[in-house]
Design a protein around this motif. Structure first.
Motif, mmCIF file in Angstrom:
data_model
loop_
_atom_site.group_PDB
_atom_site.id
_atom_site.type_symbol
_atom_site.label_atom_id
_atom_site.label_comp_id
_atom_site.label_asym_id
_atom_site.label_seq_id
_atom_site.Cartn_x
_atom_site.Cartn_y
_atom_site.Cartn_z
ATOM 1 N N LEU A 19 0.835 -1.194 0.000
ATOM 2 C CA LEU A 19 0.000 0.000 0.000
ATOM 3 C C LEU A 19 0.876 1.252 0.000
ATOM 4 O O LEU A 19 0.614 2.203 -0.742
ATOM 5 N N ALA A 20 1.917 1.265 0.803
ATOM 6 C CA ALA A 20 2.838 2.399 0.833
ATOM 7 C C ALA A 20 3.503 2.594 -0.528
ATOM 8 O O ALA A 20 3.639 3.722 -1.011
ATOM 9 N N ASP A 21 3.909 1.498 -1.170
ATOM 10 C CA ASP A 21 4.508 1.586 -2.507
ATOM 11 C C ASP A 21 3.522 2.162 -3.513
ATOM 12 O O ASP A 21 3.889 3.009 -4.334
ATOM 13 N N LEU A 22 2.295 1.713 -3.459
ATOM 14 C CA LEU A 22 1.277 2.207 -4.384
ATOM 15 C C LEU A 22 1.028 3.701 -4.174
ATOM 16 O O LEU A 22 0.920 4.460 -5.139
ATOM 17 N N LEU A 23 0.957 4.123 -2.916
ATOM 18 C CA LEU A 23 0.731 5.534 -2.636
ATOM 19 C C LEU A 23 1.886 6.396 -3.151
ATOM 20 O O LEU A 23 1.668 7.497 -3.663
ATOM 21 N N LYS A 24 3.118 5.898 -3.061
ATOM 22 C CA LYS A 24 4.259 6.629 -3.601
ATOM 23 C C LYS A 24 4.142 6.775 -5.115
ATOM 24 O O LYS A 24 4.415 7.833 -5.672
ATOM 25 N N LYS A 25 3.733 5.695 -5.776
ATOM 26 C CA LYS A 25 3.568 5.746 -7.241
ATOM 27 C C LYS A 25 2.462 6.701 -7.627
ATOM 28 O O LYS A 25 2.603 7.469 -8.591
ATOM 29 N N LEU A 26 1.361 6.680 -6.906
ATOM 30 C CA LEU A 26 0.259 7.605 -7.197
ATOM 31 C C LEU A 26 0.691 9.055 -6.958
ATOM 32 O O LEU A 26 0.329 9.945 -7.729
ATOM 33 N N ALA A 27 1.474 9.289 -5.922
ATOM 34 C CA ALA A 27 1.955 10.642 -5.653
ATOM 35 C C ALA A 27 2.851 11.113 -6.803
ATOM 36 O O ALA A 27 2.788 12.281 -7.200
#
Length: 70
Positions: A57-65
């Motif tokens: 989830l943290a990785d996905l949020l970084k990519k979305l950011a």
């Protein structure tokens, strides 16, 4: 105008994992309320499941950011 194509398969995987975590947590809550306690193994299992959820989830949020910054 630019078109952005987004692969949502990681999101689907996270949603599936979140559902499993929620189901497991509900089962443990039912057992605790019914029998007055839970086993340490169940707590450890929940901790592993949630750890497995938060890292992707943290990785996905970084990519979305990063996408938002474009």
């Amino acid at each position: 105008m630019d078109v952005l194509h987004v692969d949502l398969s990681p999101v689907r995987e996270l949603v599936s994992l979140q559902r499993r975590c929620s189901n497991n947590l509900n089962q443990v809550a039912i057992q605790a309320n019914t029998y007055g306690g839970i086993y340490p193994e169940e707590i450890a299992s929940l901790q592993r499941d949630y750890a497995a959820l938060w890292e992707p989830l943290a990785d996905l949020l970084k990519k979305l950011a990063a996408v938002v910054e474009l």
